[in-house]
Scaffold this active site. Structure first.
Site, mmCIF file in Angstrom:
data_model
loop_
_atom_site.group_PDB
_atom_site.id
_atom_site.type_symbol
_atom_site.label_atom_id
_atom_site.label_comp_id
_atom_site.label_asym_id
_atom_site.label_seq_id
_atom_site.Cartn_x
_atom_site.Cartn_y
_atom_site.Cartn_z
ATOM 1 N N ASP A 147 16.457 -10.333 7.401
ATOM 2 C CA ASP A 147 17.187 -9.170 7.916
ATOM 3 C C ASP A 147 17.868 -9.464 9.250
ATOM 4 O OD1 ASP A 147 14.827 -9.385 9.358
ATOM 5 O OD2 ASP A 147 13.991 -7.494 8.680
ATOM 6 N N ASN B 262 4.567 1.014 9.149
ATOM 7 C CA ASN B 262 4.730 2.005 8.073
ATOM 8 C C ASN B 262 4.799 1.328 6.705
ATOM 9 O OD1 ASN B 262 7.257 0.875 8.069
ATOM 10 N ND2 ASN B 262 8.357 2.712 8.723
ATOM 11 N N HIS C 100 6.713 -1.337 5.997
ATOM 12 C CA HIS C 100 7.989 -1.962 5.636
ATOM 13 C C HIS C 100 7.864 -3.482 5.589
ATOM 14 C CE1 HIS C 100 9.390 -1.905 10.115
ATOM 15 N NE2 HIS C 100 9.233 -3.154 9.798
ATOM 16 N N GLU D 63 12.419 0.226 4.480
ATOM 17 C CA GLU D 63 11.617 1.331 4.982
ATOM 18 C C GLU D 63 11.052 2.168 3.828
ATOM 19 O OE1 GLU D 63 10.853 1.292 8.018
ATOM 20 O OE2 GLU D 63 12.495 1.660 9.410
#
Ligand code: GLP
Length: 241
Positions: free
Chosen positions: A67, A135, A137, A142
């Site tokens: 990313d 979370n 990810h 996400e």
């Protein structure tokens, strides 16, 4: 899924580095999937040490990063491109032409996602390194009602921007968007190495590895992959029996 819990972060780093070094020794033209964040830094340091000791050459290796932030130039010291040069590429003999990250500064970000996916199609990843967000990810995929298979533009959740704000001078400076490889592309890797450290990740580690497979915890989809090696320090693994 093979889960290994290490007593110390150094042992985790050593194991992770050896895994990548051995992959390259066995396959000098290996395609490696790489990650950023604080977790891989120790692994990259040890890979660089092993290169300096003459144990391995990366001259035939190709890399793809997961990313990149949207809107940051590669010269910006918070870009993932800068991070990779700083922590790994400048310390080993890899040909920079064979290192790939999505270009977060491209004028047409959708076209950039397509370009990145087309390259990934031609060069399947042998081993993909992953970290884990609080979370759940992976990359910048996400939690959501559904997940994208391929590389895409994502709006970062506030909690992700807050978690990453420690690297910036203020939350406002953390980009709101990023380009990320999709979960589909990640799951196409032959082998996945997930590295997680710290007590603050213990809950999400347990959910991701032993909870229901759900797009609300993107890392839980790793349970569907046949070759995942999970490297945890004692703190991150504390809720696994
Ligand atoms: C960022 C990256 C992820 C990384 C995560 C966790 O959001 N995009 O690829 O896994 O941070 O980072 P850390 O290892 O610093 O906790």
């Amino acid at each position: 899924m093979e889960i290994i819990i290490f007593d110390t972060a150094q042992q985790l780093d050593e194991y992770g580095a050896n895994y990548f070094v051995n992959t390259v020794k066995q396959k000098p033209n290996a395609v490696l999937g790489l990650a950023t964040g604080s977790t891989p830094i120790g692994i990259y340091e040890k890979i660089a040490e092993k290169y300096k000791q003459g144990e391995v050459s990366f001259s035939g290796v190709t890399t793809y990063n997961l990313d990149e932030y949207a809107g940051l130039s590669p010269l910006n010291d918070q870009s993932y491109s800068y991070y990779m040069n700083h922590h790994l590429f400048s310390h080993i003999d890899i040909d920079l032409k064979n290192t790939n990250l999505p270009d977060g500064n491209a004028s047409d970000l959708q076209a950039e996602c397509k370009r990145y996916d087309a390259m990934l199609q031609t060069q399947p990843i042998d081993v993909q390194l992953l970290g884990l967000g609080h979370n759940g990810h992976i990359g910048f995929n996400e939690p959501d009602e559904s997940l994208n298979g391929g590389t895409h533009l994502v709006e970062l959740k506030r909690e992700t921007r807050e978690a990453n704000a420690r690297f910036f001078s203020s939350l406002d400076e953390v980009p709101t968007h990023a380009l990320t490889m999709g979960v589909g592309s990640i799951l196409k890797a032959n082998t996945i190495v997930l590295a997680v450290r710290g007590a603050d990740k213990a809950d999400i580690v347990k959910q991701a590895l032993t909870g229901p497979i759900t797009t609300k915890v993107p890392a839980s989809l790793l349970q569907t992959h046949p070759r995942v090696i999970v490297l945890l320090d004692r703190e991150a693994g504390r809720w696994l029996a």
